[in-house]
Write a protein that holds these residues in place. Structure first.
Motif, PDB file in Angstrom:
ATOM      1  N   ASP A 216       1.028  -1.040   0.047  1.00 10.39           N
ATOM      2  CA  ASP A 216      -0.049   0.017   0.066  1.00 10.39           C
ATOM      3  C   ASP A 216       0.925   1.198  -0.141  1.00 10.39           C
ATOM      4  O   ASP A 216       0.458   2.387   0.040  1.00 10.39           O
ATOM      5  N   ILE A 217       2.303   1.237  -0.238  1.00 12.83           N
ATOM      6  CA  ILE A 217       3.175   2.015  -0.324  1.00 12.83           C
ATOM      7  C   ILE A 217       3.873   2.005  -1.321  1.00 12.83           C
ATOM      8  O   ILE A 217       4.503   0.869  -1.728  1.00 12.83           O
ATOM      9  N   GLU A 218       4.272   2.896  -2.187  1.00  6.54           N
ATOM     10  CA  GLU A 218       5.229   2.908  -3.504  1.00  6.54           C
ATOM     11  C   GLU A 218       5.767   4.102  -3.908  1.00  6.54           C
ATOM     12  O   GLU A 218       5.323   5.135  -3.765  1.00  6.54           O
TER      13      GLU A 218
ATOM     14  N   THR B 201      14.520   5.175   3.074  1.00  9.87           N
ATOM     15  CA  THR B 201      15.138   4.254   4.159  1.00  9.87           C
ATOM     16  C   THR B 201      14.076   4.268   5.582  1.00  9.87           C
ATOM     17  O   THR B 201      14.267   3.650   6.260  1.00  9.87           O
ATOM     18  N   HIS B 202      12.990   5.007   5.240  1.00  3.86           N
ATOM     19  CA  HIS B 202      12.096   5.291   6.281  1.00  3.86           C
ATOM     20  C   HIS B 202      10.844   4.273   5.978  1.00  3.86           C
ATOM     21  O   HIS B 202       9.911   4.021   6.989  1.00  3.86           O
ATOM     22  N   ILE B 203      10.717   3.845   4.772  1.00  5.69           N
ATOM     23  CA  ILE B 203       9.646   3.076   4.277  1.00  5.69           C
ATOM     24  C   ILE B 203       9.888   1.538   4.531  1.00  5.69           C
ATOM     25  O   ILE B 203      11.136   0.963   4.139  1.00  5.69           O
ATOM     26  N   PRO B 204       9.005   0.913   5.134  1.00 12.35           N
ATOM     27  CA  PRO B 204       9.257  -0.685   5.429  1.00 12.35           C
ATOM     28  C   PRO B 204       9.599  -1.370   3.963  1.00 12.35           C
ATOM     29  O   PRO B 204       9.018  -1.025   3.060  1.00 12.35           O
ATOM     30  N   GLN B 205      10.332  -2.332   4.412  1.00 11.88           N
ATOM     31  CA  GLN B 205      11.188  -2.931   2.933  1.00 11.88           C
ATOM     32  C   GLN B 205       9.777  -3.679   2.055  1.00 11.88           C
ATOM     33  O   GLN B 205       9.830  -3.773   1.045  1.00 11.88           O
TER      34      GLN B 205
ATOM     35  N   GLU C  44       2.047  -0.739   5.162  1.00 12.94           N
ATOM     36  CA  GLU C  44       1.711   0.422   6.133  1.00 12.94           C
ATOM     37  C   GLU C  44       1.852  -0.609   7.538  1.00 12.94           C
ATOM     38  O   GLU C  44       2.372  -0.020   8.314  1.00 12.94           O
ATOM     39  N   VAL C  45       1.382  -1.801   7.710  1.00 13.22           N
ATOM     40  CA  VAL C  45       1.337  -2.668   8.807  1.00 13.22           C
ATOM     41  C   VAL C  45       2.636  -3.034   9.356  1.00 13.22           C
ATOM     42  O   VAL C  45       2.852  -3.660  10.387  1.00 13.22           O
ATOM     43  N   ASP C  46       3.595  -2.864   8.429  1.00 19.64           N
ATOM     44  CA  ASP C  46       5.155  -3.295   8.808  1.00 19.64           C
ATOM     45  C   ASP C  46       6.040  -2.193   9.188  1.00 19.64           C
ATOM     46  O   ASP C  46       7.091  -2.459   9.069  1.00 19.64           O
ATOM     47  N   TRP C  47       5.400  -1.033   9.633  1.00 19.15           N
ATOM     48  CA  TRP C  47       6.318  -0.036  10.150  1.00 19.15           C
ATOM     49  C   TRP C  47       7.078  -0.468  11.199  1.00 19.15           C
ATOM     50  O   TRP C  47       6.659  -1.261  12.011  1.00 19.15           O
ATOM     51  N   ASP C  48       8.527   0.022  11.587  1.00 18.72           N
ATOM     52  CA  ASP C  48       9.291  -0.512  12.776  1.00 18.72           C
ATOM     53  C   ASP C  48       8.483   0.029  13.875  1.00 18.72           C
ATOM     54  O   ASP C  48       8.022   1.225  13.804  1.00 18.72           O
TER      55      ASP C  48
END
Length: 111
Positions: free
Chosen positions: A34-36, A83-87, A91-95
């Motif tokens: 859901d992020i690109e 570098t801030h976006i989850p690999q 969205e549910v995989d944020w640090d």
């Protein structure tokens, strides 16, 4: 239709929302993302194919007050955010150190 918020480097900071068909959305955000980053989209699809996917979407803006959910975020001119976006680009995989406890609890239920 799915709603995609565009985050770009524009000074006006409008961060507009556009509607995409399910097929367009899946091309932009494959594998449950859901992020690109647009640079990654162009690398993945190529300039011509990406243009064919994105062009119709630009004719379907939607007012934020009419949006019922944002299904994806497409970043333009934001390579520095990589570098801030989850690999996983989900969205549910944020640090866990980057979000609050309520978000950690919510995201854990949706992984």
């Amino acid at each position: 239709m799915k709603n995609i918020q565009i985050i770009d480097g524009a000074v006006n900071a409008t961060f507009s929302v556009f509607q995409a068909t399910d097929e367009e959305f899946d091309a932009i955000f494959p594998q449950g993302r859901d992020i690109e980053l647009v640079e990654d989209l162009l690398d993945r699809l190529g300039d011509e194919a990406a243009g064919l996917v994105l062009a119709p979407m630009w004719s379907r803006p939607i007012l934020k007050r009419d949006v019922v959910g944002i299904h994806g975020t497409l970043f333009y001119d934001n390579v520095d955010r990589r570098t801030h976006i989850p690999q996983s680009k989900r969205e549910v995989d944020w640090d866990s150190g980057a979000i609050n406890q309520a978000q950690r609890d919510l995201f854990a239920r949706h992984r």
